[in-house]
Write an enzyme that holds these catalytic residues in place. Structure first.
Site, PDB file in Angstrom:
ATOM      1  CG  LEU A 223      -1.964  -1.123   1.203  1.00 15.52           C
ATOM      2  CD1 LEU A 223      -2.620  -1.267   2.563  1.00 15.52           C
ATOM      3  CD2 LEU A 223      -3.003  -0.854   0.122  1.00 15.52           C
TER       4      LEU A 223
ATOM      5  CG  HIS B 158       5.317 -10.298   8.555  1.00 13.28           C
ATOM      6  ND1 HIS B 158       5.287 -10.253   7.173  1.00 13.28           N
ATOM      7  CD2 HIS B 158       6.526 -10.814   8.889  1.00 13.28           C
ATOM      8  CE1 HIS B 158       6.430 -10.711   6.703  1.00 13.28           C
ATOM      9  NE2 HIS B 158       7.203 -11.054   7.725  1.00 13.28           N
TER      10      HIS B 158
END
Ligand code: GAR
Length: 204
Positions: free
Chosen positions: A97, A113
Site C-alpha cells: 500500500l 506478518h
C-alpha cells in the site's frame, strides 16, 4: 487513536483464515467491533466466501483493472470511507500500500506478518526463517507505515523451530499464534489506550 470508530475494513488476498479468526472473535464477543466490509484484490479469494457466509459485505477491487498503484490505493480509500471504516486490518493482503493509502488511515491500519519482525520482512517469512536457521520465529501484529513491515509492533508470539520442520509444518504452528493474537491486538488498538513513543507502541 482517540476516536472510537469500531468499524473494521478487512483486506484479504486469499484463504482468509485470519479473517475467520476475527469473524469468530466478534461473534464470541472477544472483540467488540463491527466488520463493515471485506475487500479482496483477488476475485477468487476463498476468504470472500467466509465473509459471505457470515453475512458480511464484500467487495472485489482488482488491482489489475487500475492504471497505477496510486489509482488503486485511491479506489481502496474511497471504498473504505464509503463504509465509514475506522480501522483497516490487513489479513493476508499481498499488495503493497502506498503512502497515499497509509496517510488516509494514518495509525489506523494493522497488519499480521508470519515472523518476529524486524526479522524476515516481505514475502515467505516462514521459509526465510527456516533457510536462515533461526531456532525461534513467530508472528507479529504491527501498525502499518509507508515502510514495508516496519511499523510499531502491537503484539508478537514466538514459535520454536524443530529439526524436522518444513515450511508447511512451521506455517501451521505460526498460524495458530496469528489467530490468537490478531483479534487481541485489534481490541488493544480499538481501546484507544495507547500511544506511540518513538517507534514503540506503549499502553497507557
Ligand atoms: C498469513 O500467514 C499472514 O501472516 C501472511 O499471509 C497469510 C495469510 O493467511 N501475510 C503475509 O505474509 C504478509 N506479508 P490467511 O489468508 O489464511 O489469513
Amino acid at each position: 487513536m482517540t476516536e472510537n470508530n469500531r468499524r473494521l475494513g478487512i483486506l484479504i488476498s486469499g484463504r482468509g483464515s485470519n479473517l475467520q479468526s476475527i469473524i469468530d472473535a466478534v461473534a464470541e464477543d472477544r472483540l467488540v467491533a463491527v466488520i463493515a466490509v471485506v475487500v479482496s484484490n483477488e476475485p477468487g479469494a476463498a476468504g470472500l466466501q467466509r465473509a459471505r457466509l457470515a453475512g458480511i459485505e464484500t467487495l472485489v477491487i482488482d488491482h489489475r483493472t487500475f492504471p497505477s498503484r496510486s489509482a488503486y490505493d485511491t479506489a481502496l480509500v474511497e471504498a473504505l470511507r464509503g463504509y465509514n471504516v475506522g480501522l483497516v486490518c490487513l489479513a493476508g493482503f499481498m499488495r503493497l500500500l502506498g503512502k497515499g493509502f497509509v496517510d488516509a488511515f494514518s495509525g489506523r491500519i494493522l497488519n499480521i506478518h508470519p515472523s518476529l519482525l524486524p526479522a524476515f520482512p516481505g514475502l515467505h517469512g516462514q521459509q526465510q526463517a527456516l533457510e536462515y536457521g533461526v531456532r525461534v520465529t513467530g508472528a507479529t501484529v504491527h501498525i502499518v507505515t509507508p515502510d514495508l513491515d516496519a511499523g510499531p509492533i502491537v503484539m508478537q508470539a514466538s514459535v520454536a523451530i524443530g529439526e524436522d520442520d518444513t515450511v508447511q509444518s512451521l506455517s501451521e504452528r505460526i498460524l495458530v499464534e496469528e489467530h490468537r493474537i490478531y483479534p487481541e491486538a485489534i481490541a488493544r488498538l480499538l481501546s484507544g489506550r495507547w500511544r506511540i513513543e518513538g517507534r514503540r507502541f506503549v499502553k497507557i
